[in-house]
Design an enzyme around this catalytic site. Sequence first.
Site, mmCIF file in Angstrom:
data_model
loop_
_atom_site.group_PDB
_atom_site.id
_atom_site.type_symbol
_atom_site.label_atom_id
_atom_site.label_comp_id
_atom_site.label_asym_id
_atom_site.label_seq_id
_atom_site.Cartn_x
_atom_site.Cartn_y
_atom_site.Cartn_z
ATOM 1 N N SER A 8 0.850 -1.197 0.000
ATOM 2 C CA SER A 8 0.000 0.000 0.000
ATOM 3 C C SER A 8 0.884 1.244 0.000
ATOM 4 C CB SER A 8 -0.894 0.016 1.238
ATOM 5 O OG SER A 8 -1.374 1.339 1.434
ATOM 6 N N HIS A 33 -1.392 -1.345 -4.140
ATOM 7 C CA HIS A 33 -2.656 -1.032 -3.468
ATOM 8 C C HIS A 33 -2.739 0.472 -3.227
ATOM 9 C CE1 HIS A 33 -5.953 -2.147 -0.617
ATOM 10 N NE2 HIS A 33 -5.529 -1.088 0.056
ATOM 11 N N ASP A 35 -4.806 3.502 -1.613
ATOM 12 C CA ASP A 35 -5.817 3.845 -0.620
ATOM 13 C C ASP A 35 -6.395 5.225 -0.890
ATOM 14 O OD1 ASP A 35 -5.937 1.557 1.155
ATOM 15 O OD2 ASP A 35 -3.846 2.019 1.619
ATOM 16 N N MET A 37 -9.060 7.989 -0.017
ATOM 17 C CA MET A 37 -9.901 8.396 1.125
ATOM 18 C C MET A 37 -10.488 9.778 0.877
ATOM 19 S SD MET A 37 -7.508 7.162 4.285
ATOM 20 C CE MET A 37 -6.584 5.614 4.228
ATOM 21 N N HIS A 66 -8.463 0.994 -3.854
ATOM 22 C CA HIS A 66 -9.298 0.678 -2.687
ATOM 23 C C HIS A 66 -10.018 1.973 -2.313
ATOM 24 C CE1 HIS A 66 -9.379 -0.362 1.918
ATOM 25 N NE2 HIS A 66 -10.576 -0.375 1.383
ATOM 26 N N MET A 68 -12.127 4.183 -0.343
ATOM 27 C CA MET A 68 -12.762 4.417 0.957
ATOM 28 C C MET A 68 -13.471 5.760 0.852
ATOM 29 S SD MET A 68 -9.645 2.987 3.262
ATOM 30 C CE MET A 68 -8.482 3.195 1.933
ATOM 31 N N MET A 137 -11.154 -6.061 5.803
ATOM 32 C CA MET A 137 -10.377 -5.106 6.598
ATOM 33 C C MET A 137 -10.057 -5.720 7.955
ATOM 34 S SD MET A 137 -9.935 -2.417 4.682
ATOM 35 C CE MET A 137 -8.995 -1.581 5.961
ATOM 36 N N ASP A 175 -6.328 -6.501 4.683
ATOM 37 C CA ASP A 175 -5.772 -5.147 4.669
ATOM 38 C C ASP A 175 -5.771 -4.564 6.076
ATOM 39 O OD1 ASP A 175 -4.894 -2.655 3.908
ATOM 40 O OD2 ASP A 175 -6.725 -2.099 2.835
#
Length: 219
Positions: A8, A33, A35, A37, A66, A68, A137, A175
């Site tokens: 990540s 990966h 992330d 957000m 991913h 979020m 998660m 994760d």
Amino acid sequence: MKIKISPSLLASDFSNLEREVRRVTEAGADSIHLDVMDGRFVPNITFGPAVIKSFRAKTDLPLIGHLMIEQPELLVRDFAEAGCDMIQVHAEASVHLHRTIQQIKECGVAAGVAINPSTPLCAVENVLGEIEELLIMTVNPGFGGQEFIQSMLPKIAAARKMAEKAGIELDISVDGGVNLDTCRLVVEAGANVLVAGSFVFTNGVGSAIAELRARCGNG
Ligand code: DX5
Ligand code: ZN
């Protein structure tokens, strides 16, 4: 099942993402990966499609977004066009999850669904056959460097059982808090994709990936 390592970038040096992307690529990662957000679904903000697009050409590895973010369906196309090879949305963030998965596929990329620690597996049971990857998660999403939640191990095992029972060959990724102590546990429970941020970037990337592989078997 082959164990795949997906570093990540959350724990990497954001001031030099090109170098970090090259580093994980040269270190033999299986994918990267990302992330994403939004400060609403999770209490933190990272980056979006424009940033992903800026380093897409620096690696041949699959880029896994991913997301979020709330209402991910509104941005699926943007992330696909930015160069994500797989888009993972949170089951909690998309009211019409089945439709969102179809939208991801219509963009020509692979679909994944992520679930928070408090979300039961039944939330994804009816879409398991529609996705390439289920992300479980093992921390509450929003931040790197948190402690692995041990009580998620039975959930990983139950997810693998559920997929096998349905005859689905599913990638199950984990994760949060993945390190040399926890990687073996999640693989034994049935996960085959390890997402790791802090462990990889605080332990020399290449050697960290090699150590994870050695600890979990590469088979
Ligand atoms: C948390 C992110 C994770 C995180 C993992 O919201 O989804 O991908 O970066 O970080 P570590 O490996 O530090 O727990
Ligand atoms: Zn993540």
